[in-house]
Scaffold this motif. Structure first.
Motif, PDB file in Angstrom:
ATOM      1  N   LEU A 272     -89.581 -32.390   3.471  1.00 25.26           N
ATOM      2  CA  LEU A 272     -89.437 -30.935   3.470  1.00 25.26           C
ATOM      3  C   LEU A 272     -88.827 -30.450   4.783  1.00 25.26           C
ATOM      4  O   LEU A 272     -87.997 -29.528   4.797  1.00 25.26           O
ATOM      5  CB  LEU A 272     -90.805 -30.273   3.265  1.00 25.26           C
ATOM      6  N   LEU A 273     -89.220 -31.079   5.882  1.00 28.87           N
ATOM      7  CA  LEU A 273     -88.703 -30.679   7.190  1.00 28.87           C
ATOM      8  C   LEU A 273     -87.207 -30.990   7.321  1.00 28.87           C
ATOM      9  O   LEU A 273     -86.452 -30.206   7.913  1.00 28.87           O
ATOM     10  CB  LEU A 273     -89.488 -31.371   8.305  1.00 28.87           C
ATOM     11  N   GLU A 274     -86.788 -32.130   6.781  1.00 35.39           N
ATOM     12  CA  GLU A 274     -85.356 -32.446   6.796  1.00 35.39           C
ATOM     13  C   GLU A 274     -84.569 -31.366   6.047  1.00 35.39           C
ATOM     14  O   GLU A 274     -83.522 -30.907   6.515  1.00 35.39           O
ATOM     15  CB  GLU A 274     -85.113 -33.814   6.153  1.00 35.39           C
TER      16      GLU A 274
ATOM     17  N   SER B 171     -80.602 -24.448  11.045  1.00 32.46           N
ATOM     18  CA  SER B 171     -79.939 -25.143  12.148  1.00 32.46           C
ATOM     19  C   SER B 171     -79.426 -24.208  13.230  1.00 32.46           C
ATOM     20  O   SER B 171     -79.265 -24.605  14.382  1.00 32.46           O
ATOM     21  CB  SER B 171     -78.784 -26.000  11.609  1.00 32.46           C
ATOM     22  N   THR B 172     -79.151 -22.948  12.892  1.00 34.44           N
ATOM     23  CA  THR B 172     -78.708 -21.975  13.878  1.00 34.44           C
ATOM     24  C   THR B 172     -79.545 -20.706  13.755  1.00 34.44           C
ATOM     25  O   THR B 172     -79.941 -20.313  12.653  1.00 34.44           O
ATOM     26  CB  THR B 172     -77.220 -21.611  13.690  1.00 34.44           C
ATOM     27  N   GLY B 173     -79.839 -20.108  14.895  1.00 30.37           N
ATOM     28  CA  GLY B 173     -80.589 -18.857  14.895  1.00 30.37           C
ATOM     29  C   GLY B 173     -82.093 -19.026  14.830  1.00 30.37           C
ATOM     30  O   GLY B 173     -82.819 -18.032  14.781  1.00 30.37           O
ATOM     31  N   TYR B 174     -82.585 -20.261  14.822  1.00 35.53           N
ATOM     32  CA  TYR B 174     -84.022 -20.513  14.747  1.00 35.53           C
ATOM     33  C   TYR B 174     -84.432 -21.515  15.833  1.00 35.53           C
ATOM     34  O   TYR B 174     -83.794 -22.551  16.004  1.00 35.53           O
ATOM     35  CB  TYR B 174     -84.410 -21.073  13.369  1.00 35.53           C
TER      36      TYR B 174
ATOM     37  N   ALA C 151     -87.332 -36.545  12.283  1.00 37.96           N
ATOM     38  CA  ALA C 151     -86.794 -36.117  10.989  1.00 37.96           C
ATOM     39  C   ALA C 151     -85.929 -34.869  11.156  1.00 37.96           C
ATOM     40  O   ALA C 151     -84.832 -34.765  10.574  1.00 37.96           O
ATOM     41  CB  ALA C 151     -87.937 -35.838  10.014  1.00 37.96           C
ATOM     42  N   ILE C 152     -86.400 -33.925  11.954  1.00 37.02           N
ATOM     43  CA  ILE C 152     -85.654 -32.690  12.174  1.00 37.02           C
ATOM     44  C   ILE C 152     -84.375 -32.963  12.962  1.00 37.02           C
ATOM     45  O   ILE C 152     -83.288 -32.493  12.595  1.00 37.02           O
ATOM     46  CB  ILE C 152     -86.535 -31.668  12.914  1.00 37.02           C
TER      47      ILE C 152
ATOM     48  N   GLY D 262     -78.353 -33.766  13.241  1.00 35.73           N
ATOM     49  CA  GLY D 262     -77.350 -34.582  13.915  1.00 35.73           C
ATOM     50  C   GLY D 262     -77.583 -34.696  15.408  1.00 35.73           C
ATOM     51  O   GLY D 262     -76.640 -34.892  16.188  1.00 35.73           O
ATOM     52  N   ARG D 263     -78.835 -34.594  15.825  1.00 35.71           N
ATOM     53  CA  ARG D 263     -79.168 -34.701  17.242  1.00 35.71           C
ATOM     54  C   ARG D 263     -79.984 -35.958  17.505  1.00 35.71           C
ATOM     55  O   ARG D 263     -80.523 -36.565  16.587  1.00 35.71           O
ATOM     56  CB  ARG D 263     -79.974 -33.474  17.704  1.00 35.71           C
TER      57      ARG D 263
END
Length: 265
Positions: A133-135, A142-145, A171-172, A177-178
């Motif tokens: 679920l986290l993935e 990915s942006t703004g959070y 997982a996140i 992509g980090r």
């Protein structure tokens, strides 16, 4: 399947012994404990008022010789010794030990080229579904959070952040992509400056008898989303470990995790 338990006198060890004794498809083949433990020589089922004929021992070689699989939720130094013995006897391993260094994890990976190893920070089915679920969530936030991981455990836990919290971070980070090594922030103190939006923060709470609570917070402008898993008992870990042992019985050498066991890969 003949299953041995490491750390047999500990909280998790006893939960695992009870799970094996109650499983019609498993037999308790051995109960390992640390040298000098006052419980050595006791029947492994004594805490349940049951006679099993299996006594707690620190004889790693004997236990490995009798077991198809060892379930190990101990500490890194103990797990390293168990891996060496498992390689000598061809015994498969289910490893739930946390707090390993990168070098120790390399030992696990190298051993998996010769024996089957299931290695996971958390063997709860709920936690592993939460990782998926986290993935999914991370890709859409990915942006703004801003992403923060908060975990809480009992006062006896010796490592922080928890292995499960780190697995959530991995997982996140993977979904974004980090590399977690480059973007993790472990606790804050003093004048830290504004938050870097590319980071993943970790906070650890230790107290009482908390089995394990994990919350991932996605904090945006005007809203926040929280994904939480709470463990009320170690039973879920024990049942997941048995499920992993059954999985290993049908698989050869290799390094697996609960995503493989549950078909979530």
């Amino acid at each position: 399947m003949n299953i041995a338990i490491a750390g047999a006198s500990g909280r998790m060890g006893r939960m695992l012994i009870e799970a094996v004794l109650n499983d019609p498809d498993a037999a308790l083949a051995g109960a390992l404990d640390r040298a000098g433990s006052p419980q050595l020589g006791e029947d492994a089922g004594a805490f349940l008022g049951r006679h099993t004929g299996v006594t707690l021992t620190d004889d790693v070689e004997r236990v490995m010789a009798d077991a198809d699989c060892l379930i190990d939720f101990t500490r890194p130094e103990g797990t390293m010794a168990h891996i060496e013995a498992a390689l000598r006897h061809g015994t498969k391993l289910v490893i739930g030990t946390t707090g390993m260094t990168e070098a120790q994890q390399d030992v696990v990976r190298a051993a998996s080229e010769k024996i089957g190893i299931m290695f996971a920070a958390n063997m709860s089915v709920g936690v592993n579904v939460t990782l998926k679920l986290l993935e999914f969530a991370a890709r859409y936030f990915s942006t703004g959070y801003d992403i923060e991981i908060i975990e809480a455990h009992h006062r006896h836990k010796v490592d922080a952040p928890s292995g499960t919290a780190l697995a959530m971070g991995e997982a996140i980070a993977g979904a974004l992509g980090r590399d977690l090594k480059d973007c993790a922030v472990y606790g804050r103190h003093g004048v830290t400056g504004e938050r870097d939006p590319s980071t993943i923060g970790f906070s650890a709470i230790r107290g009482g008898d908390i089995v394990g609570d994990h919350t991932v917070l996605f904090a945006g402008t005007g809203e926040r989303i929280e994904i939480t898993h709470k463990s009320a008992s170690r039973v879920s870990y024990a049942q997941g470990a048995l499920r992993a042992a059954r999985f290993l019985a049908a698989h050869g050498a290799g390094l697996y995790d609960m995503q493989d066991v549950l078909g979530l890969r």
